[in-house]
Scaffold this active site. Structure first.
Site, mmCIF file in Angstrom:
data_model
loop_
_atom_site.group_PDB
_atom_site.id
_atom_site.type_symbol
_atom_site.label_atom_id
_atom_site.label_comp_id
_atom_site.label_asym_id
_atom_site.label_seq_id
_atom_site.Cartn_x
_atom_site.Cartn_y
_atom_site.Cartn_z
ATOM 1 N N GLU A 1 -2.095 3.482 7.292
ATOM 2 C CA GLU A 1 -0.769 3.956 7.670
ATOM 3 C C GLU A 1 -0.727 5.413 8.127
ATOM 4 O O GLU A 1 0.209 6.134 7.767
ATOM 5 C CB GLU A 1 0.169 3.761 6.476
ATOM 6 C CG GLU A 1 -0.154 4.616 5.228
ATOM 7 C CD GLU A 1 -1.105 3.978 4.230
ATOM 8 O OE1 GLU A 1 -1.932 3.144 4.643
ATOM 9 O OE2 GLU A 1 -1.035 4.318 3.035
ATOM 10 N N HIS B 1 3.368 -4.098 7.272
ATOM 11 C CA HIS B 1 2.866 -3.364 6.105
ATOM 12 C C HIS B 1 2.636 -1.882 6.437
ATOM 13 O O HIS B 1 3.138 -0.999 5.737
ATOM 14 C CB HIS B 1 1.572 -4.024 5.609
ATOM 15 C CG HIS B 1 0.950 -3.359 4.424
ATOM 16 N ND1 HIS B 1 1.091 -3.828 3.139
ATOM 17 C CD2 HIS B 1 0.197 -2.247 4.325
ATOM 18 C CE1 HIS B 1 0.449 -3.032 2.303
ATOM 19 N NE2 HIS B 1 -0.114 -2.061 2.998
ATOM 20 N N GLU B 2 1.901 -1.636 7.490
ATOM 21 C CA GLU B 2 1.593 -0.226 7.804
ATOM 22 C C GLU B 2 2.865 0.528 8.202
ATOM 23 O O GLU B 2 3.040 1.691 7.858
ATOM 24 C CB GLU B 2 0.519 -0.120 8.896
ATOM 25 C CG GLU B 2 -0.806 -0.838 8.583
ATOM 26 C CD GLU B 2 -1.369 -0.598 7.188
ATOM 27 O OE1 GLU B 2 -1.069 0.450 6.585
ATOM 28 O OE2 GLU B 2 -2.109 -1.479 6.688
ATOM 29 N N HIS C 1 4.856 1.603 5.146
ATOM 30 C CA HIS C 1 4.327 2.815 4.499
ATOM 31 C C HIS C 1 5.009 4.086 5.024
ATOM 32 O O HIS C 1 4.922 5.131 4.369
ATOM 33 C CB HIS C 1 2.825 2.939 4.744
ATOM 34 C CG HIS C 1 1.953 2.242 3.739
ATOM 35 N ND1 HIS C 1 2.054 2.470 2.380
ATOM 36 C CD2 HIS C 1 0.938 1.351 3.897
ATOM 37 C CE1 HIS C 1 1.133 1.734 1.750
ATOM 38 N NE2 HIS C 1 0.447 1.045 2.651
ATOM 39 N N GLU D 1 1.457 1.012 -2.637
ATOM 40 C CA GLU D 1 1.093 -0.315 -2.114
ATOM 41 C C GLU D 1 2.012 -1.429 -2.614
ATOM 42 O O GLU D 1 2.298 -2.374 -1.876
ATOM 43 C CB GLU D 1 -0.367 -0.632 -2.434
ATOM 44 C CG GLU D 1 -1.374 0.337 -1.797
ATOM 45 C CD GLU D 1 -1.312 0.379 -0.268
ATOM 46 O OE1 GLU D 1 -0.699 -0.508 0.356
ATOM 47 O OE2 GLU D 1 -1.900 1.334 0.301
ATOM 48 N N ASP E 1 -12.801 3.872 -4.273
ATOM 49 C CA ASP E 1 -13.288 2.839 -3.344
ATOM 50 C C ASP E 1 -13.756 1.587 -4.080
ATOM 51 O O ASP E 1 -13.756 0.494 -3.528
ATOM 52 C CB ASP E 1 -14.460 3.369 -2.510
ATOM 53 C CG ASP E 1 -14.028 4.472 -1.559
ATOM 54 O OD1 ASP E 1 -12.833 4.537 -1.220
ATOM 55 O OD2 ASP E 1 -14.903 5.270 -1.158
ATOM 56 N N TYR F 1 -0.956 -4.013 -5.153
ATOM 57 C CA TYR F 1 -0.171 -4.579 -4.056
ATOM 58 C C TYR F 1 0.750 -5.682 -4.558
ATOM 59 O O TYR F 1 1.971 -5.628 -4.425
ATOM 60 C CB TYR F 1 -1.099 -5.195 -2.997
ATOM 61 C CG TYR F 1 -1.915 -4.217 -2.203
ATOM 62 C CD1 TYR F 1 -3.052 -3.627 -2.737
ATOM 63 C CD2 TYR F 1 -1.572 -3.890 -0.897
ATOM 64 C CE1 TYR F 1 -3.822 -2.742 -2.001
ATOM 65 C CE2 TYR F 1 -2.336 -3.004 -0.143
ATOM 66 C CZ TYR F 1 -3.457 -2.432 -0.694
ATOM 67 O OH TYR F 1 -4.206 -1.555 0.030
HETATM 68 N N1 BES Z 1 -3.366 2.253 2.709
HETATM 69 C C1 BES Z 1 -3.982 0.989 2.754
HETATM 70 C C2 BES Z 1 -5.469 1.042 2.880
HETATM 71 C C3 BES Z 1 -6.152 1.786 1.744
HETATM 72 C C4 BES Z 1 -5.700 1.687 0.438
HETATM 73 C C5 BES Z 1 -7.248 2.549 2.024
HETATM 74 C C6 BES Z 1 -6.345 2.388 -0.570
HETATM 75 C C7 BES Z 1 -7.907 3.240 1.022
HETATM 76 C C8 BES Z 1 -7.450 3.158 -0.278
HETATM 77 C C9 BES Z 1 -3.394 0.120 3.854
HETATM 78 O O1 BES Z 1 -2.030 0.292 4.028
HETATM 79 C C10 BES Z 1 -3.564 -1.303 3.426
HETATM 80 O O2 BES Z 1 -3.026 -1.639 2.412
HETATM 81 N N2 BES Z 1 -4.283 -2.095 4.188
HETATM 82 C C11 BES Z 1 -4.437 -3.495 3.898
HETATM 83 C C12 BES Z 1 -3.353 -4.213 4.642
HETATM 84 C C13 BES Z 1 -2.874 -5.487 4.076
HETATM 85 C C14 BES Z 1 -2.480 -5.438 2.642
HETATM 86 C C15 BES Z 1 -1.728 -6.001 4.911
HETATM 87 C C16 BES Z 1 -5.811 -3.902 4.392
HETATM 88 O O3 BES Z 1 -6.498 -3.072 4.980
HETATM 89 O O4 BES Z 1 -6.217 -5.031 4.172
HETATM 90 ZN ZN ZN Z 2 -1.010 -0.390 2.282
#
Ligand code: BES
Ligand code: ZN
Length: 647
Positions: free
Chosen positions: A316, A340-341, A344, A363, A418, A426
């Site tokens: 996001e 989703h993005e 955010h 999330e 990570d 979520y």
């Molecule tokens: N912000 C996140 C990605 C993220 C979270 C990166 C924590 C590093 C640490 C992003 O918004 C996300 O949630 N992406 C998901 C999308 C899905 C839930 C629709 C993904 O990448 O799968």
């Molecule tokens: Zn997210």
């Protein structure tokens, strides 16, 4: 047994540091936090029990930053960087506008990771600095000898292995002619390309001058101008205060296409038209979200389509979400990622988690908002399917994760964000909000959320700050419907309450009934009614299969539905999971192609795990070796721990 976790050590030391320096002020060369503790090696054991009691977690404390944020506030960073594809480095200066917050005699401590620092200046004069010991999760504290508000100019360059950057060869791009660079800073990787206070608690504005090879365009999480000349120099400003993990850059053969008044897409030329078509509902989503949750505060909302090695579905980055190309399915079936993005922009970018323990505030809220946006944009049937799929994901993770990782306000001390990543923040977070919505009514809950976004706009908040807010704004206002103990259970206990909501979808009920009949031999493969199934139904059909299927069942399914050739990546992934568990060889060329061609961890991790768990570790290693040169550093890190469990 470990004595103390590195993150905790660092912060205890940090507290002591201020005191020490007050006591002996002649010692201006800072001893950086973490020095007392030798670095430990990270391993896949991150799931070992916490060493300290959750009760002593300090609310709002960020255990993943060395920065002394109580002493100094960095209000703005101005970057001046050269993008060098042959060396795989960003190099130049970061100028930090630093404000002293107290009278303590203490150096400025910043986060860094694998940076080469060449010089640090204040008012044109070099000042002393030192790099502390490196912690495997947190990187290296950079301590700078200043004592007052100042403009600090840091001359530095990044490492070719910077954990937050991926440098791609032309062969890894859609166009195959030009190289590509992109950043991914969340959670704690901004420090690998900028020395800064790398904590979501610390908000700042930024500006940048980026120099690139002439054929390429640079874009950032800032005010992009698609009409600016491709002259090798780009200027950006981000006038709103954001946390460091939202600073982002990409450089490549990028073109722009508008989708609406405030929305557009950047992509390589060969991908641009398909992306603009697939995501053409973005403008409508933006309008819908504003209507319910208040004005969009970031000016434009554009998408950047990355090469397939991007390790996430989406990120996001403000004004410019970074998006995997693997969701361009041709039928808009995976556009919940865009919702989703976009969401955010309210939950996350406007109101931000203060530490990674509070990630669920980002999330969970975003997942809830996503479903609401999908309902407005595509209707009730799709809404119910998205919710039901989310609930399945939640159940899968509840079955798979340790109790301590099922807690929304998770204890992250000493752990690598990570490695901790899961569906819990979520989907459990979203379900919590869904329950409140159903208890107090949608109109009331919408009003609450809108006020919440206003109240905390451009702030970073802890779980405890949220709890204090809802005590007043929800519990006190709806005492008949809501209950403080129940809230505390949702936020601080593992698992789900027995009477938690269970989102269902009629569409899926029909899919499941057919699957059961087919498995029982009561329905032949060619009698399964799949007309008008979207990828959601296909995925549900496949994900609910038992672990073991017979060779004949697999062959029948593949002959009837050509799963091995599935064009939709979610469907392909679900099928490949089945193929791996059952060693269905005809799908293995596709499995290899998928694992080598796509870097999205959501797909990679389960496939590598399934290979490992079904005694195919040698194959997993062989494919990983072939693939890893093209993977992002994050994908290399998390998947190498799966395929090389001993190292
Ligand atoms: N912000 C996140 C990605 C993220 C979270 C990166 C924590 C590093 C640490 C992003 O918004 C996300 O949630 N992406 C998901 C999308 C899905 C839930 C629709 C993904 O990448 O799968
Ligand atoms: Zn997210």
């Amino acid at each position: 047994m470990r004595s103390l976790k590195p993150g905790a050590t660092a912060l205890i030391a940090l507290g002591l540091l201020s005191l020490t320096l007050v006591a002996c002020s002649e010692n201006k060369q800072a001893k950086v936090p973490g020095q007392a503790q030798p670095a430990k090696t990270a391993s896949e054991d991150q799931a070992t029990a916490p060493l300290t009691d959750a009760a002593d977690i300090k609310a709002g404390m960020d255990y993943h930053s060395y920065a002394n944020m109580a002493d100094y506030q960095v209000n703005n960073i101005d970057l001046d960087l050269d993008v060098d594809f042959s060396r795989k480095t960003l190099s130049g200066t970061a100028t930090l506008e630093v404000e002293k917050l107290n009278k303590m005699l203490t150096p400025l401590v910043l986060d860094s990771r694998a940076l080469t620092i060449n010089k640090v200046e204040v008012d044109g004069h070099a000042v002393k600095y030192s790099l502390g010991d490196t912690d495997p999760h947190l990187g290296t504290p950079l301590s700078i000898d200043i004592n007052d508000s100042s403009k600090v100019v840091i001359h530095y360059s990044t490492s070719p292995q910077a954990s937050g950057l991926q440098w791609l060869n032309p062969a890894q791009t859609a166009g195959k002619q030009q190289p590509f660079l992109f950043s991914q800073a969340q959670a704690i990787h901004a420090r690998s390309f900028i020395p800064l206070q790398d904590s979501p608690k610390a908000r700042l504005t930024y500006s940048a001058t980026i120099r690139t090879p002439k054929a390429l365009r640079a874009v950032m999480s800032a005010n992009n101008d698609p009409s600016s000349a491709k002259d090798g120099e780009y200027h950006f400003t981000m006038p709103q205060k954001i946390p460091a993990y939202l600073i982002a850059i990409a450089v490549g053969d990028l073109e722009f296409q508008a989708m609406g008044e405030r929305t557009g897409v950047y992509a390589e030329p060969s991908v641009l038209a398909a992306a603009a078509k697939e995501f053409e509902d973005t403008e409508a989503m933006l309008l819908a979200t504003e209507k319910v949750y208040g004005p969009y505060r970031w000016d434009r909302y554009d998408l950047l389509i990355l090469p397939p090695s991007f390790p996430f579905g989406g990120m996001e980055n403000p004004r410019l979400s970074f998006i995997t190309p693997t969701v361009i399915a041709g039928d808009k079936s995976l556009t919940s990622l865009i919702a989703h993005e976009l969401a955010h922009s309210w939950s996350g970018n406007l109101v931000t988690n203060a530490s990674w323990r509070d990630l669920w505030l980002n999330e969970g809220f975003t997942t809830y908002l996503t479903n609401r946006i999908m309902q407005i944009t595509y209707g009730d049937r799709r809404y119910k399917m998205e919710m039901a799929l989310g609930y399945e994901d939640l159940q899968a993770d509840l079955a798979d994760k340790d109790a301590r990782d099922q807690i929304l306000a998770i204890d992250m001390r000493g752990r690598d964000p990570d490695e901790v990543f899961s569906n819990i923040p979520y989907e459990k977070g979203s379900l919590f909000l869904y329950e409140i919505e159903h208890k107090i009514g949608r109109a009331n809950f919408d009003k609450f959320l809108r006020e919440y976004f206003d109240h905390f706009a451009f702030k970073s908040i802890s779980t405890e700050a949220f709890e204090a807010y809802i005590a007043e704004e929800l519990l006190a206002k709806y005492p008949q419907q809501l209950d403080a103990d129940r809230f505390a259970q949702w936020i601080h206990q593992p698992g789900l309450l027995a009477d938690a909501p269970k989102p269902q979808s009629d569409a899926f009920d029909k899919v499941k009934a057919q699957r059961i009949a087919w498995l029982a031999g009561k329905l032949s493969t060619d009698s399964i009614k799949t007309a008008n199934w979207s990828s959601h139904e296909w995925k549900t059909f496949l994900d609910g299969m038992p672990k073991q299927l017979s060779a004949k069942q697999l062959a029948n399914l593949d002959a009837q539905f050509a799963f091995t050739q599935a064009g939709n990546n979610e469907v392909a992934h679900s099928w490949l999971m089945i193929a791996v568990r059952n060693q269905y060889q005809p799908a293995y060329p596709r499995l290899r192609e998928f694992l080598v061609g796509i870097g999205r961890n959501k797909f990679l991790r389960p496939l590598y795990r399934a290979l490992k768990e079904s005694d195919q570790l040698a194959l997993a290693q062989e494919i990983f070796e072939q693939a890893q040169a093209g993977y992002h550093p994050l994908s290399v890190k998390v998947n190498s721990k799966i395929v090389y469990p001993e190292s």
